[in-house]
Scaffold this active site. Structure first.
Site, short mmCIF file in Angstrom:
data_model
loop_
_atom_site.label_atom_id
_atom_site.label_comp_id
_atom_site.label_asym_id
_atom_site.label_seq_id
_atom_site.Cartn_x
_atom_site.Cartn_y
_atom_site.Cartn_z
N GLU A 248 -7.03 -2.86 -0.65
CA GLU A 248 -8.08 -1.93 -1.08
C GLU A 248 -7.70 -1.23 -2.38
O GLU A 248 -8.01 -0.06 -2.58
CB GLU A 248 -8.36 -0.90 0.02
C1 LIG Z 1 -3.46 -8.48 4.81
C2 LIG Z 1 -4.37 -8.38 3.63
C3 LIG Z 1 -5.73 -8.17 3.80
C4 LIG Z 1 -6.59 -8.12 2.71
N1 LIG Z 1 -7.94 -7.99 2.90
C5 LIG Z 1 -8.78 -8.19 1.85
C6 LIG Z 1 -10.18 -8.29 2.04
O1 LIG Z 1 -10.71 -8.15 3.15
N2 LIG Z 1 -10.96 -8.58 0.96
C7 LIG Z 1 -10.44 -8.76 -0.27
O2 LIG Z 1 -11.20 -9.03 -1.19
N3 LIG Z 1 -9.11 -8.62 -0.50
C8 LIG Z 1 -8.27 -8.35 0.53
N4 LIG Z 1 -6.92 -8.25 0.32
C9 LIG Z 1 -6.41 -8.34 -1.04
C10 LIG Z 1 -5.86 -7.02 -1.55
O3 LIG Z 1 -6.89 -6.10 -1.79
C11 LIG Z 1 -5.03 -7.33 -2.80
O4 LIG Z 1 -3.87 -8.00 -2.34
C12 LIG Z 1 -4.65 -6.10 -3.60
O5 LIG Z 1 -5.79 -5.52 -4.16
C13 LIG Z 1 -3.65 -6.41 -4.73
O6 LIG Z 1 -4.00 -7.56 -5.43
P1 LIG Z 1 -2.90 -8.73 -5.63
O7 LIG Z 1 -2.34 -9.04 -4.30
O8 LIG Z 1 -3.54 -9.84 -6.36
O9 LIG Z 1 -1.79 -8.07 -6.49
P2 LIG Z 1 -1.77 -7.97 -8.10
O10 LIG Z 1 -3.10 -7.53 -8.57
O11 LIG Z 1 -1.22 -9.23 -8.63
O12 LIG Z 1 -0.74 -6.79 -8.33
C14 LIG Z 1 0.68 -7.00 -8.25
C15 LIG Z 1 1.38 -5.68 -8.57
O13 LIG Z 1 1.06 -5.27 -9.89
C16 LIG Z 1 0.56 -3.94 -9.88
N5 LIG Z 1 -0.46 -3.79 -10.91
C17 LIG Z 1 -1.51 -4.59 -11.19
N6 LIG Z 1 -2.23 -4.09 -12.18
C18 LIG Z 1 -1.64 -2.94 -12.55
C19 LIG Z 1 -1.93 -1.94 -13.52
N7 LIG Z 1 -2.99 -2.01 -14.32
N8 LIG Z 1 -1.08 -0.90 -13.63
C20 LIG Z 1 -0.02 -0.78 -12.81
N9 LIG Z 1 0.28 -1.68 -11.87
C21 LIG Z 1 -0.52 -2.75 -11.74
C22 LIG Z 1 -0.01 -3.74 -8.50
O14 LIG Z 1 -0.06 -2.36 -8.15
C23 LIG Z 1 0.96 -4.54 -7.65
O15 LIG Z 1 2.07 -3.74 -7.35
C24 LIG Z 1 -6.05 -8.25 1.41
C25 LIG Z 1 -4.68 -8.42 1.23
C26 LIG Z 1 -3.84 -8.51 2.31
C27 LIG Z 1 -2.37 -8.77 2.07
#
Ligand SMILES: Cc1cc2nc3c(=O)[nH]c(=O)nc-3n(C[C@H](O)[C@H](O)[C@H](O)COP(=O)(O)OP(=O)(O)OC[C@H]3O[C@@H](n4cnc5c(N)ncnc54)[C@H](O)[C@@H]3O)c2cc1C
Length: 598
Positions: free
Chosen positions: A443
């Site tokens: 989220e």
């Molecule tokens: C169990 C689980 C359930 C989920 N459920 C859903 C769901 O129902 N629907 C859905 O759509 N998604 C869902 N997600 C996805 C979840 O919302 C994303 O994993 C999350 O938003 C982070 O995206 P990412 O994993 O691609 O990480 P990334 O976006 O690749 O981020 C990696 C790291 O970089 C940091 N980062 C990225 N951009 C910046 C910035 N501008 N400044 C500082 N730091 C930054 C982040 O904070 C993080 O620490 C789920 C994920 C999991 C693991």
């Protein structure tokens, strides 16, 4: 085996004695008849459902997990989940705070908030199935066409169907502007969707007969980036005009993620192959429409950690009174035993009180925000609606990030109270830790929440809404500043209120010259803001307790509230000084580190 006792008295304290919700609800015509008796009766029944129906499935669900049949693409939730969900629907819980025009009971969100806290304590993984549906209901209610509302809302309200949010793709989570799923307009006004989504919670399961997926995708020729994203309703089974189920739609689960916690919630890779969908809201304005669901989900995620904090605390407290180990430093306490119960040790008490304070502060804030939502949606005065919305927008990233960071810390501390017994499965404590961890990530990660708070919600409007919260603090300081007994709570709060203005201006000024300064300060800033908000509610709770005690009330409940508030201000709140200091250390020590990170 862990236990769970719904904290009804604590909820009633916050709702009736601290926030006076029934007085506020009287100003909202549709909730004017919701009196304290109704609230208490619903809370009690909700507590029974949480403790008796879904709590017993928490450990078994975690152990069993979800199963995917790769030929049919059907997912089966752990044993008992489907039957518990049927009971939830039968009991009308899904409809509690939904619009009566679509079959809802029209009860206030503030009540729903507490019901969800209890369900999250009892079983976060199970609660995510109905929890996501509620967000889908809100997004469709706000942005759906009349046809979509007619087809989907009654079934989402009753709980017969569930909902999901399909945003994330393998190459984009935070940066949704990069998403690639496509939607092509068809002659009949529908769209054909193709693409791949990952990490979709409750994306496929056997709890309900249909699933309404809210999917972000791009129209042909859509502008690049986040301005070219549209939102679509894509049901698992196509829905005929009369509302009955039609053919299987081209959206299915291609795989289940194996993960650290919330094993009983299906986290699905979703494949869209010529799936039929209808547009929700305006073309290319999908993110705005999705934000309704995302904001609901952010409050919901904070509430997940609040629930886990409470249940972990309850179990650690019971254990600390029972487990005997070593003698108290200040002399033997349990003479009849071979050792004293570990609750005599100062650090064990600190861990317990930290969890208790995080639960109590979190509950007050979460109920306050739910009340703001009720005001925003249905208050007759437009000014109140607007101001409630602004305040809620400010507090949403704080609920999401502060409560989930605290929740993880609290569950780890409660696990620590168990020593090695917290690390093994038998006591259930390691599950609370594993489940709590995701709440800081999904989220929008907590870093992203902090950027939203500082960059958009505070610096983006020159601190205007923060000043409004500052006014609430100022009013409390003025009212209670004359009361000597309140000094230990009011003085630190007033001091932080003053500091906050300076601190914000300073970060804003540095950020104006170099945007990395905002990124470097944001996480610390959010924690300071979180404490300002918690400090405000702890002072209000202490004030209620002091008034009761002064009026001769001898219920130890009020002394307990005072002791917790004292602990909070003495041991947790002062963290703000070091956080402001580290935030002020700036971005250079982070950015001029290419050699260190080579
Ligand atoms: C169990 C689980 C359930 C989920 N459920 C859903 C769901 O129902 N629907 C859905 O759509 N998604 C869902 N997600 C996805 C979840 O919302 C994303 O994993 C999350 O938003 C982070 O995206 P990412 O994993 O691609 O990480 P990334 O976006 O690749 O981020 C990696 C790291 O970089 C940091 N980062 C990225 N951009 C910046 C910035 N501008 N400044 C500082 N730091 C930054 C982040 O904070 C993080 O620490 C789920 C994920 C999991 C693991």
């Amino acid at each position: 085996m862990p236990s769970y006792n719904p904290p009804l008295r604590d909820m009633q304290f916050v709702m009736h004695e601290v926030l006076n919700v029934t007085e506020q609800l009287k100003q909202i015509p549709r909730h004017a008849d919701t009196d304290a008796d109704t609230i208490n009766a619903v809370l009690e029944e909700g507590g029974k459902f949480a403790a008796n129906v879904i709590f017993p499935l928490n450990i078994s669900g975690d152990t069993e997990g979800c199963k995917l049949d790769k030929t049919t693409h059907e997912v089966t939730a752990p044993k008992g989940f489907k039957e518990a969900y049927a009971q939830y629907v039968e009991g009308g819980w899904a409809a509690l705070s939904c619009d009566p025009d679509y079959g809802g009971q029209g009860l206030p969100f503030v009540l729903n908030q507490c019901i969800y806290e209890m369900m999250n304590s009892a079983n976060q993984a199970w609660t995510m199935y109905p929890g996501l549906s509620h967000g889908a209901y809100e997004a469709l209610h706000a942005h759906g066409t009349d046809e979509q509302k007619k087809l989907y809302l009654p079934k989402l309200v009753s709980g017969e169907w569930t909902g999901t949010m399909c945003l994330t793709e393998p190459h984009c989570g935070t940066d949704l502007g990069m998403l690639r799923s496509k939607a092509e307009p068809q002659a009949d006004g529908t769209y054909k969707l193709n693409g791949a989504k990952i990490f979709i919670s409750a994306g496929e399961h056997d709890l309900a007969e249909n699933i309404v997926h809210l999917v972000l995708a791009r129209l042909p020729d859509a502008p690049k980036g986040s301005k070219g994203i549209s939102l679509f309703a894509v049901p698992k089974y196509n829905v005929k005009a009369d509302g009955s189920l039609g053919t299987r739609n081209g959206i299915y689960c291609g795989g289940l993620e194996h993960k650290m916690g919330i094993h009983a919630n299906s986290t699905c890779q979703m494949i869209l192959e010529n799936a039929v969908g209808t547009l929700v809201g305006q073309p290319n304005k999908g993110l705005q429409a999705m934000f309704v669901m995302m904001n609901a989900a952010r409050l919901g995620v904070g509430n997940q950690s609040l629930g886990l904090t409470e249940v972990a605390y309850q179990n650690a407290l019971i254990y600390a009174k029972d487990r005997i180990q070593m003698r108290s430093l200040s002399g033997v306490k349990a003479k009849d035993k071979d050792a004293d119960p570990i609750i005599v040790h100062p650090d064990v008490r600190k861990m317990l009180l930290t969890a208790k304070a995080y639960a109590e502060g979190g509950r007050a804030l979460a109920c306050y925000c739910a009340m703001l939502l009720d005001q925003h949606l249905y208050h007759p005065d437009e000014k109140v609606r607007k101001e409630s919305d602004e305040m809620l927008a400010l507090l949403t990233p704080i609920i999401k990030a502060f409560l989930t960071d605290n929740g993880f810390e609290a569950t780890v501390m409660c696990q620590q109270v168990f020593g090695g017994h917290g690390y093994i499965k038998e006591w259930g404590m390691e599950q609370f830790v594993r489940d709590a961890r995701i709440n800081m990530i999904y989220e929008g990660t907590n870093t992203v929440q902090s950027l939203d708070l500082l960059g958009r919600k505070i610096l983006g409007n020159n601190g205007a809404t923060l000043k409004k919260f500052g006014k609430l603090v100022g009013k409390l300081v003025e009212e209670e500043g004359v009361n000597e007994k309140m000094a230990e709570f009011i003085n630190p709060l007033a001091y932080l209120g003053d500091q906050m203005t300076k601190f914000t201006t300073e970060v804003g000024f540095k950020g104006f010259q170099n945007p990395d300064e905002v990124g470097a300060a944001a996480v610390d800033y959010l924690r300071v803001a979180g404490h300002l908000v918690f400090g405000y509610f702890f002072a209000r709770m202490a004030s209620v307790a002091l008034k009761e005690i002064a009026a001769g009330n001898t219920d130890p409940f009020y002394q307990a509230k005072l002791q917790t508030a004292r602990f909070y201000f003495a041991k947790l709140f002062p963290e703000t000084a070091s956080l402001m200091r580290t935030a002020r250390a700036g971005s250079k020590v982070l950015m001029d580190t290419d050699l260190a990170l080579a």
